[in-house]
Design a protein around this motif. Structure first.
Motif, PDB file in Angstrom:
ATOM      1  N   CYS A 103       2.999  15.019  74.724  1.00 40.77           N
ATOM      2  CA  CYS A 103       3.913  14.741  75.839  1.00 40.77           C
ATOM      3  C   CYS A 103       5.324  15.207  75.513  1.00 40.77           C
ATOM      4  N   LEU A 157      -8.727  12.318  80.946  1.00 38.05           N
ATOM      5  CA  LEU A 157      -7.378  12.101  81.473  1.00 38.05           C
ATOM      6  C   LEU A 157      -6.743  10.873  80.834  1.00 38.05           C
ATOM      7  N   SER A 158      -5.531  11.078  80.297  1.00 39.27           N
ATOM      8  CA  SER A 158      -4.729   9.984  79.750  1.00 39.27           C
ATOM      9  C   SER A 158      -3.388   9.945  80.482  1.00 39.27           C
ATOM     10  N   LEU A 159      -2.799   8.752  80.512  1.00 40.21           N
ATOM     11  CA  LEU A 159      -1.503   8.548  81.154  1.00 40.21           C
ATOM     12  C   LEU A 159      -0.584   7.820  80.184  1.00 40.21           C
ATOM     13  N   ALA A 211       6.351  10.028  83.669  1.00 44.93           N
ATOM     14  CA  ALA A 211       4.897   9.868  83.519  1.00 44.93           C
ATOM     15  C   ALA A 211       4.333  11.149  82.931  1.00 44.93           C
ATOM     16  N   CYS A 212       3.536  11.016  81.889  1.00 44.82           N
ATOM     17  CA  CYS A 212       2.917  12.170  81.234  1.00 44.82           C
ATOM     18  C   CYS A 212       1.405  12.086  81.447  1.00 44.82           C
ATOM     19  N   TRP A 213       0.856  13.101  82.148  1.00 43.80           N
ATOM     20  CA  TRP A 213      -0.587  13.188  82.396  1.00 43.80           C
ATOM     21  C   TRP A 213      -1.174  14.202  81.419  1.00 43.80           C
ATOM     22  N   THR A 270      -4.671  16.145  79.982  1.00 41.66           N
ATOM     23  CA  THR A 270      -6.087  16.513  79.978  1.00 41.66           C
ATOM     24  C   THR A 270      -6.376  17.168  78.632  1.00 41.66           C
ATOM     25  N   HIS A 299      -1.934  11.533  90.314  1.00 44.47           N
ATOM     26  CA  HIS A 299      -2.214  12.746  89.552  1.00 44.47           C
ATOM     27  C   HIS A 299      -2.758  13.858  90.438  1.00 44.47           C
ATOM     28  N   TYR A 327      -1.066   5.436  89.703  1.00 34.78           N
ATOM     29  CA  TYR A 327      -0.581   4.239  89.011  1.00 34.78           C
ATOM     30  C   TYR A 327       0.558   3.618  89.823  1.00 34.78           C
ATOM     31  N   ALA A 333      -8.642   5.482  88.435  1.00 31.87           N
ATOM     32  CA  ALA A 333      -9.060   6.868  88.649  1.00 31.87           C
ATOM     33  C   ALA A 333     -10.162   6.910  89.689  1.00 31.87           C
TER      34      ALA A 333
END
Length: 257
Positions: free
Chosen positions: A104, A134-136, A147-149, A151, A184, A192, A228
């Motif tokens: 990130c 997918l992480s947040l 916010a950091c998305w 994959t 996302h 979120y 999700a």
């Protein structure tokens, strides 16, 4: 001592001198039938013939093959075009890091931070919304958040975003209930809702139209609810956030554009 030439000799010299010249009127025709008893009459005729020859030669030189033909104008060389300036968006940031927080930071470095500082605020939550896909990671300070998305192959950082509400440039003042909510998009679909709570908050509820509600995660004075797939769709319609404190419940209405 001058040498005198008779008419025949003079005529012969003229013929030899102009044997390759085409006369419009042959010399024999000019001289035929004229008496040549004396040099003067024939000399005058020959002079006239010579003048005619000179006129013909001059005309031939000016208009015929004897003169230089006009040369066609050569086309000027086409100007070499200068290279077009580079256009389009700059390349997306990349990362060789392994840990999510380090990734990130790499994705955020070019343009994230207040006044372009390029540093993320403190990390508040790290969630895996879809295992292996997918992480947040949610970062926030008093004045702004990101916010950091992530994959497996890419990442995106959204700063000061609340795309699912009318809240512009959300902030998180201490001691107050606040909120930002974003999605996302696709591959995979997720969303979120996130914010800060008053001191002493013991529980946070996220309310939906029709009376439905879910409990948010609560940690160190911050809350989050994320989902999700189909479960993420209702986040775009949340109606209010309710925080339960020792002094009673505090409610934050959520407005959507």
């Amino acid at each position: 001592m001058a040498v005198e030439l008779d008419d025949e000799r003079l005529a012969e010299l003229v013929r030899q001198a102009h044997r390759d010249t085409h006369l419009a009127v042959p010399l024999s025709r000019i001289t035929r039938g004229r008496p040549v008893p004396r040099l003067r009459p024939l000399s005058a005729v020959l002079a006239a013939a010579a003048l005619a020859v000179l006129v013909l030669l001059g005309t031939w030189w000016l208009t015929g093959d004897g003169g230089q033909q006009p040369q066609p104008a050569l086309p000027s060389a086409a100007p070499v075009p200068s290279p077009a300036p580079a256009t389009g968006k700059p390349p997306r940031p990349s990362s060789d890091a392994v840990e999510p927080a380090a990734r990130c930071a790499d994705y955020a470095a070019p343009d994230i931070g207040p006044d372009g500082v390029g540093a993320l605020p403190p990390l508040r939550f790290q969630l895996e919304l879809v295992s292996g896909e997918l992480s947040l990671l949610l970062y926030a300070s008093d004045g702004w958040g990101a916010a950091c998305w992530l994959t497996p192959d890419d990442g995106r950082v959204d700063a000061n975003a609340s795309t699912l509400t009318t809240q512009m440039n959300p902030s998180y003042p201490p001691g107050r209930l606040s909120n930002s909510s974003s999605a996302h998009g696709t591959n995979p679909r997720a969303a979120y809702t996130f914010g800060r709570v008053p001191p002493g908050t013991t529980r946070v509820e996220v309310h939906f139209p029709g009376g439905g509600k879910v409990d948010a995660q609560l940690r160190d004075g911050w809350y989050v609810y994320a989902a999700a797939g189909d479960d993420s769709d209702p986040i775009a319609e949340i109606t209010e956030i309710v925080a339960y404190t020792p002094s009673g419940a505090q409610t934050l209405p959520i407005e959507h554009g």
